[in-house]
Scaffold this active site. Structure first.
Site, mmCIF file in Angstrom:
data_model
loop_
_atom_site.group_PDB
_atom_site.id
_atom_site.type_symbol
_atom_site.label_atom_id
_atom_site.label_comp_id
_atom_site.label_asym_id
_atom_site.label_seq_id
_atom_site.Cartn_x
_atom_site.Cartn_y
_atom_site.Cartn_z
ATOM 1 N N TYR A 71 0.801 -1.217 0.000
ATOM 2 C CA TYR A 71 0.000 0.000 0.000
ATOM 3 C C TYR A 71 0.840 1.277 0.000
ATOM 4 O O TYR A 71 0.351 2.335 -0.387
ATOM 5 C CB TYR A 71 -0.919 0.065 1.229
ATOM 6 C CG TYR A 71 -1.887 -1.078 1.396
ATOM 7 C CD1 TYR A 71 -2.248 -1.902 0.331
ATOM 8 C CD2 TYR A 71 -2.446 -1.342 2.642
ATOM 9 C CE1 TYR A 71 -3.125 -2.953 0.510
ATOM 10 C CE2 TYR A 71 -3.336 -2.380 2.827
ATOM 11 C CZ TYR A 71 -3.667 -3.190 1.763
ATOM 12 O OH TYR A 71 -4.548 -4.221 1.955
ATOM 13 N N HIS A 101 0.559 -11.290 2.391
ATOM 14 C CA HIS A 101 -0.483 -10.512 1.726
ATOM 15 C C HIS A 101 -1.197 -11.293 0.638
ATOM 16 O O HIS A 101 -2.412 -11.183 0.483
ATOM 17 C CB HIS A 101 0.138 -9.240 1.130
ATOM 18 C CG HIS A 101 -0.853 -8.180 0.810
ATOM 19 N ND1 HIS A 101 -0.489 -6.906 0.438
ATOM 20 C CD2 HIS A 101 -2.204 -8.179 0.790
ATOM 21 C CE1 HIS A 101 -1.575 -6.182 0.226
ATOM 22 N NE2 HIS A 101 -2.628 -6.927 0.423
#
Length: 290
Positions: free
Chosen positions: A38, A92
């Site tokens: 991110y 992730h």
């Protein structure tokens, strides 16, 4: 783990989210979710530092996204966040995994070293989660997945397996029946429940997620929406019939793209109408001016 988290992915990727995270904390969120991918860890860290809450009052999740080695990633994340330990560290995405046993051993080392209180995974399907369980010395604490009524049926077995092994399922993008698939079969039972509860469809969807024993990651730049999310906890639970109706509607699948387009046009009809009036007014003015 707090059952609802403020997420800093999706639309926030690469942005300075300091003010939004602070707003979320001030609104009542204590669980903040970020990730290496991110590129928001540094601003999450600034918000942690500037927050009125102490570190022990916050629950911080971040993720290894495969951009560096696992050990390099956790140290970079801790530096970016300005903390010594994360509460939860996740793989992730399975696409980052080269060898699940080797990579999970690295995660177990991170927990043993005290850099993460808990470790887990994200976007793992049933087969992958079963593989992890077979080789794990420390079981994943969490599996964070895309979850909403339209994909519940395909994830039901995964949820049951996770619950059996004490793995918390955490949902992201649970509001897709509203944000991505408006006009679908889920709308009717959701709206009916919202009317009975004097709640919003958003709150009903979040209540439905909680009825499945699933935690939530959500986000918004709006303080009112954050309050709406948190206020869901104060609502009476959905009835078994309401939950079953949403389940059955979700199993029918999302609406076609054409139905979604029609629904979006209808929802935005006042904006479109005003825009057309302005354009026609401008055209009429220019015509008269000539």
């Amino acid at each position: 783990m707090p059952i609802i988290a403020f997420g800093t992915g999706s639309k926030w990727k690469g942005q300075d989210v300091t003010d939004y995270v602070l707003q979320a904390i001030e609104s009542g969120f204590s669980h903040i979710d970020t990730a290496q991918w991110y590129r928001t860890e540094d601003s999450v860290g600034r918000a942690i530092h500037d927050s009125a809450l102490g570190r022990s009052e916050l629950y911080i999740t971040t993720k290894w996204s495969g951009l560096t080695s696992i050990q390099e990633a956790i140290h970079n994340s801790l530096d970016n966040l300005g903390i010594k330990q994360v509460d939860l560290y996740l793989i992730h995405n399975p696409s980052s995994v080269k060898n699940i046993e080797d990579d999970w051993r690295e995660f177990e080392k991170i927990k043993d070293a005290g850099f993460a209180k808990s470790i887990g995974v994200s976007n793992f399907d049933l087969k992958l989660l079963q593989e992890v369980i077979k080789i794990a010395k420390v079981k994943p604490a969490v599996n964070q997945i895309l979850f909403h009524p339209y994909n519940y049926a395909e994830n039901k077995e995964l949820l049951e397996f996770s619950a059996k092994h004490g793995i918390i399922t955490e949902a992201y993008s649970s509001l897709q029946p509203i944000t991505k698939y408006p006009g679908g079969p889920v709308d009717e039972p959701v709206n009916a429940a919202a009317k009975r509860l004097n709640a919003t469809p958003v709150q009903v969807l979040l209540s439905w997620v909680r009825s499945k024993g699933v935690a939530i990651v959500t986000t918004s730049s709006s303080k009112d929406h954050l309050k709406e999310y948190l206020d869901t906890a104060d609502l009476p639970p959905l009835t078994e019939d309401e939950i079953a109706a949403i389940d059955e509607a979700g199993a029918q699948g999302p609406p076609s793209i054409w139905k979604r387009i029609r629904c979006n046009l209808y929802r935005n009809r006042w904006i479109l109408g005003t825009s057309l009036l302005i354009q026609w007014g401008g055209f009429f003015y220019l015509t008269r001016a000539q």
